[in-house]
Scaffold this motif. Structure first.
Motif, PDB file in Angstrom:
ATOM      1  N   LEU A  65       0.834  -1.207   0.000  1.00 27.11           N
ATOM      2  CA  LEU A  65       0.000   0.000   0.000  1.00 27.11           C
ATOM      3  C   LEU A  65       0.863   1.249   0.000  1.00 27.11           C
ATOM      4  CD1 LEU A  65      -2.786   1.365   0.240  1.00 27.11           C
ATOM      5  CD2 LEU A  65      -2.511   1.223   2.719  1.00 27.11           C
ATOM      6  N   SER A  66       1.941   1.260   0.818  1.00 21.11           N
ATOM      7  CA  SER A  66       2.848   2.411   0.844  1.00 21.11           C
ATOM      8  C   SER A  66       3.509   2.602  -0.517  1.00 21.11           C
ATOM      9  CB  SER A  66       3.925   2.219   1.912  1.00 21.11           C
ATOM     10  OG  SER A  66       3.373   2.336   3.191  1.00 21.11           O
ATOM     11  N   SER A  67       3.931   1.509  -1.132  1.00 24.34           N
ATOM     12  CA  SER A  67       4.553   1.596  -2.462  1.00 24.34           C
ATOM     13  C   SER A  67       3.558   2.103  -3.493  1.00 24.34           C
ATOM     14  CB  SER A  67       5.091   0.234  -2.890  1.00 24.34           C
ATOM     15  OG  SER A  67       6.062  -0.209  -1.999  1.00 24.34           O
ATOM     16  N   TRP A  68       2.322   1.659  -3.411  1.00 23.46           N
ATOM     17  CA  TRP A  68       1.302   2.093  -4.358  1.00 23.46           C
ATOM     18  C   TRP A  68       1.038   3.584  -4.194  1.00 23.46           C
ATOM     19  CZ3 TRP A  68      -3.783   3.896  -3.648  1.00 23.46           C
ATOM     20  CH2 TRP A  68      -4.536   4.000  -4.816  1.00 23.46           C
ATOM     21  N   LEU A  69       0.924   4.037  -2.917  1.00 27.26           N
ATOM     22  CA  LEU A  69       0.709   5.471  -2.686  1.00 27.26           C
ATOM     23  C   LEU A  69       1.898   6.276  -3.202  1.00 27.26           C
ATOM     24  CD1 LEU A  69      -0.885   5.511   0.888  1.00 27.26           C
ATOM     25  CD2 LEU A  69      -1.975   6.145  -1.259  1.00 27.26           C
ATOM     26  N   ALA A  70       3.117   5.774  -2.992  1.00 26.11           N
ATOM     27  CA  ALA A  70       4.306   6.482  -3.482  1.00 26.11           C
ATOM     28  C   ALA A  70       4.323   6.527  -5.003  1.00 26.11           C
ATOM     29  CB  ALA A  70       5.566   5.811  -2.952  1.00 26.11           C
ATOM     30  N   SER A  71       3.850   5.466  -5.649  1.00 24.28           N
ATOM     31  CA  SER A  71       3.831   5.455  -7.121  1.00 24.28           C
ATOM     32  C   SER A  71       2.789   6.425  -7.672  1.00 24.28           C
ATOM     33  CB  SER A  71       3.555   4.050  -7.638  1.00 24.28           C
ATOM     34  OG  SER A  71       2.207   3.693  -7.400  1.00 24.28           O
ATOM     35  N   LYS A  72       1.803   6.789  -6.858  1.00 18.11           N
ATOM     36  CA  LYS A  72       0.779   7.737  -7.297  1.00 18.11           C
ATOM     37  C   LYS A  72       1.177   9.179  -7.024  1.00 18.11           C
ATOM     38  CE  LYS A  72      -2.072   4.692  -8.743  1.00 18.11           C
ATOM     39  NZ  LYS A  72      -2.276   4.523 -10.153  1.00 18.11           N
ATOM     40  N   GLY A  73       2.403   9.386  -6.526  1.00 17.64           N
ATOM     41  CA  GLY A  73       2.894  10.747  -6.340  1.00 17.64           C
ATOM     42  C   GLY A  73       2.853  11.228  -4.903  1.00 17.64           C
ATOM     43  N   VAL A  74       2.405  10.396  -3.974  1.00 13.54           N
ATOM     44  CA  VAL A  74       2.393  10.785  -2.568  1.00 13.54           C
ATOM     45  C   VAL A  74       3.810  10.610  -2.038  1.00 13.54           C
ATOM     46  CG1 VAL A  74       1.419  10.257  -0.294  1.00 13.54           C
ATOM     47  CG2 VAL A  74       0.005  10.032  -2.335  1.00 13.54           C
ATOM     48  N   PRO A  75       4.333  11.601  -1.298  1.00 12.90           N
ATOM     49  CA  PRO A  75       5.682  11.422  -0.732  1.00 12.90           C
ATOM     50  C   PRO A  75       5.732  10.210   0.194  1.00 12.90           C
ATOM     51  CG  PRO A  75       4.916  13.691  -0.458  1.00 12.90           C
ATOM     52  CD  PRO A  75       3.773  12.906  -0.995  1.00 12.90           C
TER      53      PRO A  75
END
Length: 116
Positions: free
Chosen positions: A27-37
């Motif tokens: 989930l953290s990786s997915w959020l990071a891939s969507k542009g979230v720091p």
């Protein structure tokens, strides 16, 4: 004789915990891939964890309060004396002569006034 190996509860819990941690990292990786720091993604995961913990604690506090209320109600009902039966009727001399009287003085056996 059964030769299949059994998985212990501890091993099952360990596998569940690892699966949860893997999903959290995903989930953290997915959020990071969507542009979230990365810090924001980690913060979002912690906010969700704390929200779930808050809901669980809130629910448990109401359940504990309900349990305490039930225990107090049971204690009050036990000590209220509701189960105490009135004294048994007894044979004695009373206002209507010898007979079977209740604890409050009423004669309950059939009697004939002419016999007295």
């Amino acid at each position: 004789m059964n030769t299949t190996t059994r998985i212990s509860t501890a091993e099952r819990l360990g596998r569940g915990w690892r699966a949860y941690a893997r999903g959290e990292r995903r989930l953290s990786s997915w959020l990071a891939s969507k542009g979230v720091p990365v810090v924001g993604a980690a913060l979002a995961v912690w906010v969700v964890k704390l929200a779930v913990l808050g809901v669980l604690l809130y629910t448990m506090s109401w359940l504990v309060l309900l349990l305490v209320f039930a225990v107090v109600a049971a204690w009050v009902a036990r000590n209220a004396g509701l189960a105490d039966d009135p004294p048994e009727p007894e044979w004695r001399n009373g206002s209507a002569g010898f007979g079977l009287y209740t604890y409050d003085g009423f004669r309950i056996d059939p009697h004939v006034e002419d016999d007295e």
